[in-house]
Design a protein around this motif. Sequence first.
Motif, PDB file in Angstrom:
ATOM      1  N   VAL A 104       1.548   3.662   6.785  1.00  0.00           N
ATOM      2  CA  VAL A 104       0.253   3.146   6.341  1.00  0.00           C
ATOM      3  C   VAL A 104      -0.812   3.987   7.025  1.00  0.00           C
ATOM      4  CG1 VAL A 104      -1.302   1.155   6.393  1.00  0.00           C
ATOM      5  CG2 VAL A 104       1.148   0.819   5.979  1.00  0.00           C
ATOM      6  N   LEU A 105      -1.761   4.474   6.240  1.00  0.00           N
ATOM      7  CA  LEU A 105      -2.833   5.291   6.819  1.00  0.00           C
ATOM      8  C   LEU A 105      -3.635   4.458   7.828  1.00  0.00           C
ATOM      9  CD1 LEU A 105      -3.986   7.275   3.669  1.00  0.00           C
ATOM     10  CD2 LEU A 105      -2.516   8.057   5.543  1.00  0.00           C
ATOM     11  N   PRO A 106      -4.160   5.109   8.865  1.00  0.00           N
ATOM     12  CA  PRO A 106      -4.825   4.385   9.967  1.00  0.00           C
ATOM     13  C   PRO A 106      -5.893   3.387   9.531  1.00  0.00           C
ATOM     14  CG  PRO A 106      -4.564   6.687  10.565  1.00  0.00           C
ATOM     15  CD  PRO A 106      -4.127   6.554   9.118  1.00  0.00           C
ATOM     16  N   GLU A 107      -6.694   3.733   8.540  1.00  0.00           N
ATOM     17  CA  GLU A 107      -7.799   2.851   8.150  1.00  0.00           C
ATOM     18  C   GLU A 107      -7.324   1.553   7.486  1.00  0.00           C
ATOM     19  OE1 GLU A 107      -7.419   6.157   5.019  1.00  0.00           O
ATOM     20  OE2 GLU A 107      -7.401   6.037   7.205  1.00  0.00           O
ATOM     21  N   GLN A 108      -6.049   1.485   7.097  1.00  0.00           N
ATOM     22  CA  GLN A 108      -5.518   0.269   6.474  1.00  0.00           C
ATOM     23  C   GLN A 108      -4.588  -0.527   7.388  1.00  0.00           C
ATOM     24  OE1 GLN A 108      -6.512  -1.124   3.692  1.00  0.00           O
ATOM     25  NE2 GLN A 108      -7.966   0.538   3.388  1.00  0.00           N
ATOM     26  N   ARG A 109      -4.351  -0.033   8.592  1.00  0.00           N
ATOM     27  CA  ARG A 109      -3.486  -0.757   9.526  1.00  0.00           C
ATOM     28  C   ARG A 109      -4.179  -2.037   9.978  1.00  0.00           C
ATOM     29  NH1 ARG A 109      -1.851   4.699  12.681  1.00  0.00           N
ATOM     30  NH2 ARG A 109      -0.733   5.608  10.907  1.00  0.00           N
ATOM     31  N   GLY A 110      -3.386  -3.078  10.132  1.00  0.00           N
ATOM     32  CA  GLY A 110      -3.926  -4.369  10.555  1.00  0.00           C
ATOM     33  C   GLY A 110      -4.503  -5.193   9.425  1.00  0.00           C
ATOM     34  N   THR A 111      -4.365  -4.734   8.196  1.00  0.00           N
ATOM     35  CA  THR A 111      -4.909  -5.453   7.035  1.00  0.00           C
ATOM     36  C   THR A 111      -3.872  -6.290   6.312  1.00  0.00           C
ATOM     37  OG1 THR A 111      -4.454  -3.674   5.463  1.00  0.00           O
ATOM     38  CG2 THR A 111      -6.572  -3.574   6.655  1.00  0.00           C
ATOM     39  N   GLY A 112      -2.599  -6.172   6.719  1.00  0.00           N
ATOM     40  CA  GLY A 112      -1.522  -6.852   6.003  1.00  0.00           C
ATOM     41  C   GLY A 112      -0.826  -5.951   4.998  1.00  0.00           C
ATOM     42  N   LEU A 113      -1.301  -4.721   4.860  1.00  0.00           N
ATOM     43  CA  LEU A 113      -0.706  -3.814   3.875  1.00  0.00           C
ATOM     44  C   LEU A 113       0.743  -3.476   4.228  1.00  0.00           C
ATOM     45  CD1 LEU A 113      -1.240  -2.267   1.268  1.00  0.00           C
ATOM     46  CD2 LEU A 113      -1.952  -0.318   2.665  1.00  0.00           C
ATOM     47  N   GLY A 114       1.041  -3.273   5.501  1.00  0.00           N
ATOM     48  CA  GLY A 114       2.416  -2.966   5.904  1.00  0.00           C
ATOM     49  C   GLY A 114       3.364  -4.092   5.549  1.00  0.00           C
TER      50      GLY A 114
END
Length: 145
Positions: free
Chosen positions: A77-87
């Motif tokens: 997951v690209l850094p700007e989307q980490r912590g969003t639930g995308l993983g």
Amino acid sequence: MTTTEIRQARDDHDRAAVFVIRGAVFVAEQKVPIAEEWDDRDPAALHLIALVDGVPAGTVRVVEQDGGAGLLGRMAVLPEQRGTGLGAALVRAAEDLARERGLAAMELHAQTHALGFYERLGYTAHGEEFLDAGIPHRHMVRDLG
């Protein structure tokens, strides 16, 4: 409002985006040698891509193994989307795809810093820590039943 779509990579454009994301995360960020990042499992693997507002932001692959298990791997997951639930959404989409293919379990090799992430998603660690591309990992598994 942000829109997220996770789908199987379906064309050359999607596959190129998968490899760009993996290159950014594994090769550039984590310093994994490019010769170790792309492997002979990639052509037959099922690749998922996550798009956030139409922009590729994450990926994961599933390799069908003998014995009825899938091997989840190369999740990035690209850094700007980490912590969003995308993983977590990528893992769940990979599990759904594995179930559709008749697989009963999902295995993975988790970087040790990510053990808690996978444990929260129902995975259990087995065996000793090992190095993959110089990074400590543990084998994990989850029943998909």
